[in-house]
Scaffold this motif. Structure first.
Motif, PDB file in Angstrom:
ATOM      1  N   ILE A  53       0.873  -1.181   0.000  1.00 27.78           N
ATOM      2  CA  ILE A  53       0.000   0.000   0.000  1.00 27.78           C
ATOM      3  C   ILE A  53       0.904   1.223   0.000  1.00 27.78           C
ATOM      4  O   ILE A  53       1.657   1.456   0.934  1.00 27.78           O
ATOM      5  N   LEU A  65      -2.708   0.485  -4.406  1.00 29.65           N
ATOM      6  CA  LEU A  65      -2.326  -0.877  -4.042  1.00 29.65           C
ATOM      7  C   LEU A  65      -1.497  -1.514  -5.146  1.00 29.65           C
ATOM      8  O   LEU A  65      -1.723  -1.259  -6.332  1.00 29.65           O
ATOM      9  N   ALA A 122      -8.805  -3.823  -2.624  1.00 27.94           N
ATOM     10  CA  ALA A 122      -8.409  -4.923  -1.740  1.00 27.94           C
ATOM     11  C   ALA A 122      -9.203  -6.182  -2.075  1.00 27.94           C
ATOM     12  O   ALA A 122      -8.679  -7.297  -1.991  1.00 27.94           O
TER      13      ALA A 122
END
Length: 125
Positions: free
Chosen positions: A60, A66, A76
């Motif tokens: 992160i 990400l 996620a």
């Protein structure tokens, strides 16, 4: 009649000496419980080691983006869909706000991860 003199009580120095002696014995024994390292042993020096994220880790960045395996990830949930495991390792940037980290951790839990581990830097100085 003469007034009786009161006998001055002695200070309890014997008790104090006993306590100090017992503490000395305790620290001598406690210090010898762990055997010392072999004097010929040279420990690994990691001061100049470039740290890299583990290959299975979700990286992160400071801005909240990400990455996994060097590739950008949209969310996620997308990461968990391709790397589904009970334990997910997260490698956050130091400048990442805690609120963002908690949101990503919650999203991983909602996607099905049982445990979210946060990788941090450990320093011995």
């Amino acid at each position: 009649m003469k007034p009786r003199r009161r006998k001055a009580k002695g200070e309890p120095t014997i008790a104090l000496i006993n306590v100090v002696f017992l503490m000395l014995i305790f620290f001598l024994i406690a210090g010898t419980l762990a055997p010392p390292l072999d004097p010929e042993l040279t420990l690994v020096n990691t001061a100049d080691l470039d740290s890299a994220a583990p290959p299975e880790g979700l990286v992160i960045n400071a801005d909240g983006t990400l990455q996994a395996d060097g590739q950008p990830i949209a969310s996620a949930q997308d990461y968990y869909a391709t790397h589904s495991a009970e334990t997910v390792r997260v490698v956050p940037d130091q400048a990442l706000p805690a609120k963002t980290l908690l949101q990503i951790g919650a999203a991983l839990h909602e996607a099905g991860a049982e445990t979210v581990l946060i990788a941090t830097e450990r320093s011995i100085q």
